[in-house]
Design a protein around this motif. Structure first.
Motif, PDB file in Angstrom:
ATOM      1  N   CYS A  84       0.839  -1.201   0.000  1.00 13.21           N
ATOM      2  CA  CYS A  84       0.000   0.000   0.000  1.00 13.21           C
ATOM      3  C   CYS A  84       0.877   1.255   0.000  1.00 13.21           C
ATOM      4  O   CYS A  84       0.650   2.188   0.773  1.00 13.21           O
ATOM      5  N   ASP A  85       1.886   1.242  -0.856  1.00  8.52           N
ATOM      6  CA  ASP A  85       2.796   2.379  -0.992  1.00  8.52           C
ATOM      7  C   ASP A  85       2.334   3.220  -2.190  1.00  8.52           C
ATOM      8  O   ASP A  85       2.472   2.810  -3.343  1.00  8.52           O
ATOM      9  N   PHE A  86       1.783   4.400  -1.885  1.00 13.43           N
ATOM     10  CA  PHE A  86       1.192   5.235  -2.936  1.00 13.43           C
ATOM     11  C   PHE A  86       2.169   6.255  -3.526  1.00 13.43           C
ATOM     12  O   PHE A  86       1.760   7.088  -4.336  1.00 13.43           O
ATOM     13  N   SER A  87       3.451   6.172  -3.132  1.00 14.68           N
ATOM     14  CA  SER A  87       4.389   7.219  -3.553  1.00 14.68           C
ATOM     15  C   SER A  87       4.523   7.322  -5.076  1.00 14.68           C
ATOM     16  O   SER A  87       4.735   8.401  -5.602  1.00 14.68           O
ATOM     17  N   LYS A  88       4.386   6.203  -5.794  1.00 16.18           N
ATOM     18  CA  LYS A  88       4.475   6.263  -7.262  1.00 16.18           C
ATOM     19  C   LYS A  88       3.146   5.871  -7.915  1.00 16.18           C
ATOM     20  O   LYS A  88       3.089   5.558  -9.104  1.00 16.18           O
ATOM     21  N   ALA A  89       2.088   5.884  -7.120  1.00 13.03           N
ATOM     22  CA  ALA A  89       0.781   5.489  -7.639  1.00 13.03           C
ATOM     23  C   ALA A  89       0.172   6.612  -8.467  1.00 13.03           C
ATOM     24  O   ALA A  89       0.500   7.784  -8.287  1.00 13.03           O
ATOM     25  N   LYS A  90      -0.719   6.214  -9.382  1.00 11.30           N
ATOM     26  CA  LYS A  90      -1.370   7.198 -10.237  1.00 11.30           C
ATOM     27  C   LYS A  90      -2.821   7.366  -9.790  1.00 11.30           C
ATOM     28  O   LYS A  90      -3.576   6.376  -9.751  1.00 11.30           O
ATOM     29  N   LEU A  91      -3.205   8.592  -9.469  1.00 12.00           N
ATOM     30  CA  LEU A  91      -4.591   8.846  -9.075  1.00 12.00           C
ATOM     31  C   LEU A  91      -5.499   8.724 -10.302  1.00 12.00           C
ATOM     32  O   LEU A  91      -5.284   9.389 -11.309  1.00 12.00           O
ATOM     33  N   LEU A  92      -6.498   7.854 -10.199  1.00 12.06           N
ATOM     34  CA  LEU A  92      -7.457   7.717 -11.300  1.00 12.06           C
ATOM     35  C   LEU A  92      -8.738   8.487 -10.985  1.00 12.06           C
ATOM     36  O   LEU A  92      -9.344   9.093 -11.860  1.00 12.06           O
ATOM     37  N   ALA A  93      -9.183   8.416  -9.732  1.00 13.49           N
ATOM     38  CA  ALA A  93     -10.424   9.090  -9.347  1.00 13.49           C
ATOM     39  C   ALA A  93     -10.327   9.546  -7.895  1.00 13.49           C
ATOM     40  O   ALA A  93     -10.006   8.744  -7.010  1.00 13.49           O
ATOM     41  N   ASP A  94     -10.559  10.819  -7.650  1.00 11.49           N
ATOM     42  CA  ASP A  94     -10.471  11.358  -6.284  1.00 11.49           C
ATOM     43  C   ASP A  94     -11.793  11.100  -5.538  1.00 11.49           C
ATOM     44  O   ASP A  94     -12.733  10.550  -6.115  1.00 11.49           O
ATOM     45  N   PRO A  95     -11.862  11.490  -4.263  1.00 14.28           N
ATOM     46  CA  PRO A  95     -13.058  11.156  -3.469  1.00 14.28           C
ATOM     47  C   PRO A  95     -14.371  11.759  -3.985  1.00 14.28           C
ATOM     48  O   PRO A  95     -15.448  11.305  -3.572  1.00 14.28           O
ATOM     49  N   THR A  96     -14.301  12.721  -4.886  1.00  9.66           N
ATOM     50  CA  THR A  96     -15.543  13.309  -5.400  1.00  9.66           C
ATOM     51  C   THR A  96     -16.010  12.643  -6.699  1.00  9.66           C
ATOM     52  O   THR A  96     -17.065  12.983  -7.223  1.00  9.66           O
ATOM     53  N   GLN A  97     -15.228  11.696  -7.225  1.00 12.13           N
ATOM     54  CA  GLN A  97     -15.529  11.178  -8.566  1.00 12.13           C
ATOM     55  C   GLN A  97     -16.265   9.845  -8.600  1.00 12.13           C
ATOM     56  O   GLN A  97     -16.454   9.264  -9.669  1.00 12.13           O
ATOM     57  N   GLY A  98     -16.682   9.363  -7.427  1.00 13.49           N
ATOM     58  CA  GLY A  98     -17.355   8.072  -7.409  1.00 13.49           C
ATOM     59  C   GLY A  98     -18.866   8.153  -7.300  1.00 13.49           C
ATOM     60  O   GLY A  98     -19.543   7.135  -7.217  1.00 13.49           O
ATOM     61  N   GLY A  99     -19.388   9.381  -7.299  1.00 10.77           N
ATOM     62  CA  GLY A  99     -20.830   9.560  -7.141  1.00 10.77           C
ATOM     63  C   GLY A  99     -21.606   9.261  -8.415  1.00 10.77           C
ATOM     64  O   GLY A  99     -21.029   8.972  -9.453  1.00 10.77           O
ATOM     65  N   GLY A 100     -22.907   9.342  -8.321  1.00 13.45           N
ATOM     66  CA  GLY A 100     -23.782   9.150  -9.486  1.00 13.45           C
ATOM     67  C   GLY A 100     -23.575   7.801 -10.129  1.00 13.45           C
ATOM     68  O   GLY A 100     -23.706   6.772  -9.466  1.00 13.45           O
ATOM     69  N   ASP A 101     -23.226   7.811 -11.417  1.00  9.70           N
ATOM     70  CA  ASP A 101     -23.010   6.556 -12.134  1.00  9.70           C
ATOM     71  C   ASP A 101     -21.655   5.942 -11.819  1.00  9.70           C
ATOM     72  O   ASP A 101     -21.312   4.890 -12.343  1.00  9.70           O
ATOM     73  N   GLY A 102     -20.865   6.617 -10.987  1.00  4.58           N
ATOM     74  CA  GLY A 102     -19.574   6.081 -10.577  1.00  4.58           C
ATOM     75  C   GLY A 102     -18.446   6.477 -11.513  1.00  4.58           C
ATOM     76  O   GLY A 102     -18.675   7.078 -12.560  1.00  4.58           O
ATOM     77  N   PHE A 103     -17.250   6.117 -11.113  1.00  2.22           N
ATOM     78  CA  PHE A 103     -16.072   6.356 -11.941  1.00  2.22           C
ATOM     79  C   PHE A 103     -15.849   5.139 -12.824  1.00  2.22           C
ATOM     80  O   PHE A 103     -15.861   4.005 -12.358  1.00  2.22           O
ATOM     81  N   ARG A 104     -15.659   5.386 -14.109  1.00  2.00           N
ATOM     82  CA  ARG A 104     -15.523   4.271 -15.060  1.00  2.00           C
ATOM     83  C   ARG A 104     -14.097   4.144 -15.555  1.00  2.00           C
ATOM     84  O   ARG A 104     -13.469   5.135 -15.920  1.00  2.00           O
ATOM     85  N   PHE A 105     -13.619   2.920 -15.566  1.00  2.00           N
ATOM     86  CA  PHE A 105     -12.267   2.646 -16.026  1.00  2.00           C
ATOM     87  C   PHE A 105     -12.301   1.494 -17.016  1.00  2.00           C
ATOM     88  O   PHE A 105     -12.764   0.401 -16.699  1.00  2.00           O
ATOM     89  N   VAL A 106     -11.807   1.754 -18.229  1.00  2.00           N
ATOM     90  CA  VAL A 106     -11.804   0.725 -19.267  1.00  2.00           C
ATOM     91  C   VAL A 106     -10.478  -0.036 -19.236  1.00  2.00           C
ATOM     92  O   VAL A 106      -9.405   0.574 -19.178  1.00  2.00           O
ATOM     93  N   LEU A 107     -10.579  -1.354 -19.247  1.00  2.00           N
ATOM     94  CA  LEU A 107      -9.372  -2.207 -19.260  1.00  2.00           C
ATOM     95  C   LEU A 107      -8.837  -2.259 -20.694  1.00  2.00           C
ATOM     96  O   LEU A 107      -9.030  -3.227 -21.415  1.00  2.00           O
ATOM     97  N   ASN A 108      -8.176  -1.169 -21.089  1.00  2.00           N
ATOM     98  CA  ASN A 108      -7.768  -1.046 -22.497  1.00  2.00           C
ATOM     99  C   ASN A 108      -6.270  -1.203 -22.691  1.00  2.00           C
ATOM    100  O   ASN A 108      -5.709  -0.718 -23.667  1.00  2.00           O
ATOM    101  N   GLN A 109      -5.620  -1.858 -21.748  1.00  2.00           N
ATOM    102  CA  GLN A 109      -4.199  -2.170 -21.918  1.00  2.00           C
ATOM    103  C   GLN A 109      -3.969  -3.618 -21.534  1.00  2.00           C
ATOM    104  O   GLN A 109      -4.642  -4.147 -20.648  1.00  2.00           O
ATOM    105  N   TRP A 110      -2.972  -4.226 -22.193  1.00  2.00           N
ATOM    106  CA  TRP A 110      -2.592  -5.598 -21.848  1.00  2.00           C
ATOM    107  C   TRP A 110      -1.571  -5.522 -20.728  1.00  2.00           C
ATOM    108  O   TRP A 110      -0.387  -5.367 -20.969  1.00  2.00           O
ATOM    109  N   ARG A 111      -2.047  -5.548 -19.519  1.00  2.00           N
ATOM    110  CA  ARG A 111      -1.153  -5.454 -18.377  1.00  2.00           C
ATOM    111  C   ARG A 111      -1.883  -5.959 -17.137  1.00  2.00           C
ATOM    112  O   ARG A 111      -3.073  -6.246 -17.188  1.00  2.00           O
TER     113      ARG A 111
END
Ligand SMILES: *[C@@H]1O[C@H](CO)[C@@H](O)[C@H](O)[C@H]1NC(C)=O
Ligand SMILES: *[C@@H]1O[C@H](CO)[C@@H](O)[C@H](O)[C@H]1NC(C)=O
Length: 138
Positions: A84-111
């Motif tokens: 749980c080391d976030f020092s090099k982590a990439k923020l995808l959605a902050d605490p305000t972005q999960g409301g309504g229909d939610g935050f959507r993330f497409v699995l568009n990479q082979w990884r």
């Protein structure tokens, strides 16, 4: 053979186009945690294991509202994920972005995708992390 007929190359191209259309049509929308949504204390490792396989171009939907203060990060590797080391982590959605229909993330990479919430003890104690590997859809 009439000149208006398709040659082998054109047929292969048509099949490829048809296959890609089919892939797009069949891509699924998956709500993370199902009706539990994205919350503290829900075992997402277990959820991901039970929900797999996930497919390339599927959409993950992270739902959480402001009041619960969660987020979505992409961890760069297994080590940072496990610790749980976030020092090099990439923020995808902050605490305000999960409301309504939610935050959507497409699995568009082979990884390997390592997801975790970066708020409070969400990752360390709250089990708000999971590994997702997209599979090809045939
Ligand atoms: C979450 O689920 C996984 C897989 O079933 C299990 O190995 C792990 O111990 C669980 N974690 C907790 C904290 O219960
Ligand atoms: C969520 O928080 C943001 C920023 O504080 C605020 O602008 C927004 O109105 C809030 N939304 C809800 C649904 O509470």
């Amino acid at each position: 053979m009439a000149s208006s007929g398709f040659n082998a190359q054109q047929i292969i191209l048509l099949l490829a186009v048809a296959a890609s259309l089919l892939t797009v049509t069949r891509a699924a929308m998956v709500v993370v945690g199902d009706s539990g949504n994205w919350r503290y204390g829900y075992n997402y490792t277990e959820w991901a294991a039970n929900t797999a396989p996930f497919y390339f171009q599927d959409t993950l939907v992270f739902k959480y509202d402001n009041a619960t203060v969660h987020s979505v990060y992409m961890m760069p590797n297994l080590r940072s994920y496990l610790q749980c080391d976030f020092s090099k982590a990439k923020l995808l959605a902050d605490p305000t972005q999960g409301g309504g229909d939610g935050f959507r993330f497409v699995l568009n990479q082979w990884r390997v995708f390592y997801f975790a919430s970066g708020e409070g003890n969400d990752c360390k104690d709250g089990q708000m992390k999971m590994v997702v590997v997209p599979w090809p859809r045939f």
